[in-house]
Motif scaffolding. Structure first.
Motif, short mmCIF file in Angstrom:
data_model
loop_
_atom_site.label_atom_id
_atom_site.label_comp_id
_atom_site.label_asym_id
_atom_site.label_seq_id
_atom_site.Cartn_x
_atom_site.Cartn_y
_atom_site.Cartn_z
N LEU A 11 0.96 -1.25 0.16
CA LEU A 11 -0.20 -0.18 0.00
C LEU A 11 0.32 1.77 -0.23
O LEU A 11 2.25 0.74 -0.11
CB LEU A 11 -0.52 0.09 0.88
N ILE A 15 3.83 0.44 3.18
CA ILE A 15 3.13 -0.30 4.37
C ILE A 15 2.56 -1.94 3.27
O ILE A 15 2.14 -1.99 2.35
CB ILE A 15 1.88 0.66 4.94
N TYR A 17 0.53 -5.31 3.56
CA TYR A 17 -0.62 -5.95 4.14
C TYR A 17 -1.23 -6.45 3.81
O TYR A 17 -0.74 -7.49 2.08
CB TYR A 17 -2.02 -4.33 4.51
N GLU A 113 -2.59 9.03 4.81
CA GLU A 113 -2.56 7.13 4.35
C GLU A 113 -2.40 6.43 5.52
O GLU A 113 -3.00 5.74 4.53
CB GLU A 113 -0.09 7.34 4.11
N LEU A 117 -4.89 3.38 4.70
CA LEU A 117 -4.53 2.17 4.97
C LEU A 117 -5.73 1.47 5.76
O LEU A 117 -6.54 -0.17 5.22
CB LEU A 117 -3.31 1.60 5.76
#
Length: 369
Positions: A11, A15, A17, A113, A117
């Motif tokens: 992401l 990040i 995930y 951000e 997320l």
């Protein structure tokens, strides 16, 4: 789960995930601690192998999930299909919220951000969890439908056979029994003759019992068809078995809360309930206990729940339950539970049985109206 961890989503702001907790949650809800433990060990080994930031936090989250989520397993399995899907999705959403809360604690500032997320994580996790649970529930439903279809076919064949030969055998059997009873009161018989007559009468009466059980598989008789709410039938069977229950220190409790009605063969329903309640009493004959009978309505279904505190059944017993000629007692014909299943199948109903050795058995019968 391993593939989800090795190929995560990337992401914004680099990040990562992944969806590791979807299979983890599913196994927790359906399999409990026993099924989840290997997954828990595997997840942590793989996470430590991947390394990097968040390894310890991942361990804490996995441990908390491992401890808490299987606590819902027993209740989760008692829910119907739709409710299991809803509970599973809720579990996934709560897991994401806990993850996001933990993540926010390590951020100096919550930016847009982070909210992006959060949005993606919630939507993706909830959607994938829902799709997986719907597929699993469909597989479970198909398996149950297949078992009921096979059982219905077996019962149909038994019904056709029983109707064809039981009546033919009953007449000569009745005549034989009558002549034996006449011989039993004869003054010219010897002690040896009396012994043979007693044995013969005993076997004839056993044969009659088996024939009566077979006759119960025949098609519902129009003269016995009624449109009712089952209260009279259950009260009749309860009163009939009350002396037997008292003899074995069994207390029968009856709760009725149903306004729905159904067309059914009164004789077959009575015999069906008689078999179920008598089995419950016999399972408690050593120590006594409480036999609970409740009749309620749930979404246009008449639901009969019979709970005993008897010896319970093993998984093997549950597997064979309802199969012809399989009996838990030496004196049984193995046809009683077949009659129960046959009667409910004819009403397009279904039977769910939950049992634990030493704790008792619960029969839940749902009959659509």
């Amino acid at each position: 789960m391993i593939l989800c961890m090795n190929y995560p989503f990337k992401l914004e702001a680099d990040i990562l995930y992944d969806l590791r907790y979807i299979p983890f949650t599913i196994v927790a809800l359906y399999g409990g601690y026993k099924g989840l433990f290997p997954m828990y060990v595997l997840l942590n080994i793989q996470r430590f192998m991947i390394g990097g930031e968040g390894t310890f936090q991942s361990f804490l989250l996995a441990t908390a999930t491992f401890i808490l989520l299987p606590l819902l397993t027993k209740r989760f399995q008692e829910y119907d299909s739709n409710k299991r899907v809803i509970v599973g999705v809720y579990s996934a959403v709560i897991g994401v919220l806990v993850y996001l809360l933990t993540l926010s604690l390590f951020l100096e500032k919550i930016t847009s951000e982070f909210w992006t997320l959060a949005f993606y994580a919630l939507i993706i996790k909830a959607s994938f969890m829902m799709i997986n649970l719907i597929l699993i529930e469909k597989i479970i439903s198909n398996k149950k439908q297949r078992e009921y279809f096979l059982l219905a076919e077996q019962l149909h064949v038994m019904g056709e056979l029983s109707a064809s030969f039981s009546h033919e055998l009953r007449n000569p059997l009745t005549a034989t029994k009558g002549f034996l009873q006449l011989l039993a009161i004869s003054k010219t018989k010897t002690d040896k003759d009396q012994l043979y007559i007693d044995y013969s009468l005993k076997e004839v009466m056993q044969a009659e019992k088996i024939l009566n059980d077979y006759l119960a598989f025949s098609k519902p008789q129009s003269e016995h068809m009624i449109y009712s709410d089952l209260k009279e039938e259950i009260q009749y069977v309860k009163d009939m078995l009350q002396p037997v229950a008292s003899l074995h220190n069994v207390v029968i409790r009856f709760h009725f809360s149903n306004s729905l009605k159904k067309n059914y063969d009164q004789n077959q329903i009575r015999q069906c309930l008689l078999n179920l309640l008598n089995n419950g009493i016999m399972s408690m004959k050593e120590k006594g206990g409480i036999l609970s009978i409740s009749v309620i309505e749930e979404r246009k279904n008449i639901v009969i729940r019979i709970v005993d505190e008897g010896v319970g059944m093993t998984k093997e017993d549950l597997y064979h339950l309802g199969k012809p000629y399989y009996s838990f007692t030496k004196e049984g014909t193995g046809l009683g539970m077949v009659l129960v299943y046959g009667t409910i199948v004819k009403l397009n109903g279904n039977i769910d049985v939950q049992s634990k050795v030493g704790e008792g058995t619960t029969f839940t019968i749902a009959i659509p109206t």
